[in-house]
Scaffold this motif. Structure first.
Motif, mmCIF file in Angstrom:
data_model
loop_
_atom_site.group_PDB
_atom_site.id
_atom_site.type_symbol
_atom_site.label_atom_id
_atom_site.label_comp_id
_atom_site.label_asym_id
_atom_site.label_seq_id
_atom_site.Cartn_x
_atom_site.Cartn_y
_atom_site.Cartn_z
ATOM 1 N N GLY A 37 12.446 2.362 -4.976
ATOM 2 C CA GLY A 37 12.262 1.641 -6.085
ATOM 3 C C GLY A 37 13.274 1.844 -7.012
ATOM 4 O O GLY A 37 14.086 3.084 -7.118
ATOM 5 N N LYS A 38 13.144 1.191 -8.234
ATOM 6 C CA LYS A 38 14.371 1.516 -9.534
ATOM 7 C C LYS A 38 13.555 2.091 -10.523
ATOM 8 O O LYS A 38 14.385 2.612 -11.519
ATOM 9 N N ASN A 39 12.281 2.038 -10.610
ATOM 10 C CA ASN A 39 11.373 2.633 -11.811
ATOM 11 C C ASN A 39 10.213 2.901 -11.363
ATOM 12 O O ASN A 39 9.819 2.529 -10.485
ATOM 13 N N GLU A 40 9.459 3.694 -12.193
ATOM 14 C CA GLU A 40 7.951 4.074 -11.881
ATOM 15 C C GLU A 40 7.128 2.537 -11.879
ATOM 16 O O GLU A 40 5.908 2.858 -11.438
ATOM 17 N N ASN A 41 7.426 1.605 -12.534
ATOM 18 C CA ASN A 41 6.521 0.678 -12.700
ATOM 19 C C ASN A 41 6.608 -0.479 -11.523
ATOM 20 O O ASN A 41 5.549 -1.139 -11.462
ATOM 21 N N LEU A 42 7.426 -0.251 -10.655
ATOM 22 C CA LEU A 42 7.473 -1.054 -9.524
ATOM 23 C C LEU A 42 8.361 -0.474 -8.463
ATOM 24 O O LEU A 42 9.582 0.060 -8.549
ATOM 25 N N PHE A 43 7.713 0.016 -7.201
ATOM 26 C CA PHE A 43 8.137 0.624 -6.218
ATOM 27 C C PHE A 43 7.521 0.376 -4.798
ATOM 28 O O PHE A 43 6.387 0.019 -4.882
ATOM 29 N N TYR A 44 7.961 0.507 -3.902
ATOM 30 C CA TYR A 44 7.737 0.273 -2.485
ATOM 31 C C TYR A 44 7.269 1.649 -1.625
ATOM 32 O O TYR A 44 8.180 2.577 -1.916
ATOM 33 N N ALA A 45 6.281 1.644 -0.860
ATOM 34 C CA ALA A 45 6.101 2.716 0.035
ATOM 35 C C ALA A 45 6.078 2.130 1.492
ATOM 36 O O ALA A 45 5.392 1.203 1.577
ATOM 37 N N VAL A 46 6.728 2.738 2.677
ATOM 38 C CA VAL A 46 6.554 2.210 3.742
ATOM 39 C C VAL A 46 5.882 3.194 4.885
ATOM 40 O O VAL A 46 6.012 4.577 4.676
ATOM 41 N N GLY A 47 5.314 2.903 5.890
ATOM 42 C CA GLY A 47 4.764 3.667 6.868
ATOM 43 C C GLY A 47 3.862 2.899 7.824
ATOM 44 O O GLY A 47 4.509 2.200 8.751
ATOM 45 N N GLU A 48 2.672 2.854 7.552
ATOM 46 C CA GLU A 48 1.887 1.915 8.567
ATOM 47 C C GLU A 48 1.869 0.589 7.752
ATOM 48 O O GLU A 48 0.720 0.089 7.967
ATOM 49 N N GLY A 49 2.707 0.073 7.085
ATOM 50 C CA GLY A 49 2.737 -1.320 6.453
ATOM 51 C C GLY A 49 4.069 -1.088 5.357
ATOM 52 O O GLY A 49 4.596 0.036 5.120
ATOM 53 N N ILE A 50 4.247 -1.938 4.794
ATOM 54 C CA ILE A 50 4.979 -2.287 3.491
ATOM 55 C C ILE A 50 4.077 -2.553 2.435
ATOM 56 O O ILE A 50 3.158 -3.320 2.096
ATOM 57 N N PHE A 51 4.192 -1.408 1.249
ATOM 58 C CA PHE A 51 3.244 -1.120 0.300
ATOM 59 C C PHE A 51 4.013 -1.415 -0.910
ATOM 60 O O PHE A 51 4.861 -0.888 -1.160
ATOM 61 N N ARG A 52 3.328 -2.326 -2.138
ATOM 62 C CA ARG A 52 4.142 -2.268 -3.333
ATOM 63 C C ARG A 52 3.161 -1.912 -4.470
ATOM 64 O O ARG A 52 2.146 -2.247 -4.328
ATOM 65 N N ARG A 53 3.923 -0.856 -5.361
ATOM 66 C CA ARG A 53 3.062 -0.525 -6.443
ATOM 67 C C ARG A 53 3.820 -1.182 -7.668
ATOM 68 O O ARG A 53 4.775 -1.037 -8.104
ATOM 69 N N LYS A 54 3.045 -1.947 -8.486
ATOM 70 C CA LYS A 54 3.347 -2.478 -9.486
ATOM 71 C C LYS A 54 2.460 -2.239 -10.944
ATOM 72 O O LYS A 54 1.485 -2.559 -10.469
ATOM 73 N N ASN A 55 2.955 -1.757 -11.954
ATOM 74 C CA ASN A 55 2.045 -1.401 -13.055
ATOM 75 C C ASN A 55 0.652 -0.763 -12.514
ATOM 76 O O ASN A 55 -0.615 -1.031 -12.832
ATOM 77 N N SER A 56 0.903 0.354 -11.485
ATOM 78 C CA SER A 56 -0.159 1.304 -11.162
ATOM 79 C C SER A 56 -1.220 0.692 -10.062
ATOM 80 O O SER A 56 -2.201 1.293 -9.854
ATOM 81 N N THR A 57 -0.884 -0.667 -9.635
ATOM 82 C CA THR A 57 -1.856 -1.381 -8.865
ATOM 83 C C THR A 57 -0.854 -1.505 -7.438
ATOM 84 O O THR A 57 0.161 -2.034 -7.457
ATOM 85 N N TRP A 58 -1.746 -1.105 -6.384
ATOM 86 C CA TRP A 58 -0.901 -0.996 -4.936
ATOM 87 C C TRP A 58 -1.416 -2.365 -4.366
ATOM 88 O O TRP A 58 -2.558 -2.741 -4.292
ATOM 89 N N GLU A 59 -0.589 -2.927 -3.494
ATOM 90 C CA GLU A 59 -0.852 -4.106 -2.563
ATOM 91 C C GLU A 59 -0.309 -3.787 -1.305
ATOM 92 O O GLU A 59 1.030 -3.448 -1.251
ATOM 93 N N LEU A 60 -0.821 -4.371 -0.297
ATOM 94 C CA LEU A 60 -0.184 -4.471 1.048
ATOM 95 C C LEU A 60 0.826 -5.594 1.240
ATOM 96 O O LEU A 60 0.187 -6.735 1.021
ATOM 97 N N GLU A 61 1.916 -5.298 1.339
ATOM 98 C CA GLU A 61 2.812 -6.617 1.483
ATOM 99 C C GLU A 61 2.952 -7.196 2.876
ATOM 100 O O GLU A 61 2.842 -8.363 3.188
ATOM 101 N N GLU A 62 3.163 -6.182 3.854
ATOM 102 C CA GLU A 62 3.395 -6.616 5.203
ATOM 103 C C GLU A 62 2.750 -5.381 5.955
ATOM 104 O O GLU A 62 2.710 -4.379 5.732
ATOM 105 N N ARG A 63 2.064 -5.861 7.051
ATOM 106 C CA ARG A 63 1.716 -4.787 8.412
ATOM 107 C C ARG A 63 2.932 -4.777 9.324
ATOM 108 O O ARG A 63 3.511 -5.664 9.945
ATOM 109 N N MET A 64 3.392 -3.427 9.356
ATOM 110 C CA MET A 64 4.420 -2.953 10.607
ATOM 111 C C MET A 64 4.466 -1.612 10.725
ATOM 112 O O MET A 64 3.911 -0.990 9.617
ATOM 113 N N LEU A 65 5.186 -1.058 11.348
ATOM 114 C CA LEU A 65 5.170 0.473 11.675
ATOM 115 C C LEU A 65 6.498 0.625 11.047
ATOM 116 O O LEU A 65 7.463 0.460 12.026
ATOM 117 N N ALA A 66 6.589 0.995 9.900
ATOM 118 C CA ALA A 66 7.726 1.091 9.368
ATOM 119 C C ALA A 66 8.355 2.697 9.225
ATOM 120 O O ALA A 66 7.595 3.537 9.018
#
Length: 131
Positions: A37-66
């Motif tokens: 990510g480029k800042n604390e307000n929007l970044f991504y985490a990957v592992g058992e999916g692609i997850f996006r954190r925007k303004n402290s709220t997490w969402e599962l974007e895609e399922r994959m083993l990343a």
């Protein structure tokens, strides 16, 4: 910001302005392999999916083993994973590309519209250019 966050099984931590570690909430039971990510307000985490954190709220974007994620900006993000999978985000849509070979892809780097990927067990480095 790419390596400001560190992975540890199911915990993400960030380095604060006074050089201490502070946990970032992770509401999932999924494992984490990498973050970008480029800042604390929007970044991504990957592992058992692609997850996006925007303004402290997490969402599962895609399922994959990343295994890894990198980006030049929020309109140019690459994620690689098991089974030769490459997902690419152009700022609007995630695209899944046909598996590259029969190896797992374990690292990705995007710079100056060029993407470099390494593949486990096949000793391959794949380099592509975005038009």
């Amino acid at each position: 910001f790419r390596r400001v966050l560190f992975r540890s099984e199911r915990t993400i931590s960030r380095i604060t302005s006074n050089n201490t570690l502070e946990d970032v909430d992770w509401p999932f039971t999924y494992g984490i392999e990498a973050v970008w990510g480029k800042n604390e307000n929007l970044f991504y985490a990957v592992g058992e999916g692609i997850f996006r954190r925007k303004n402290s709220t997490w969402e599962l974007e895609e399922r994959m083993l990343a295994m890894d994620i990198d980006g030049e900006d929020y309109n140019s993000i690459g994620v690689v994973g098991l089974g030769g999978k490459l997902n690419y985000f152009n700022g609007l849509t995630w695209y899944q590309y046909t598996p590259i070979g029969n190896s797992n892809l374990n690292s990705v780097s995007i710079r100056n519209n060029t993407i470099a990927i390494t593949a486990t067990y096949s000793n391959k480095i794949i380099i592509g250019h975005r038009n």
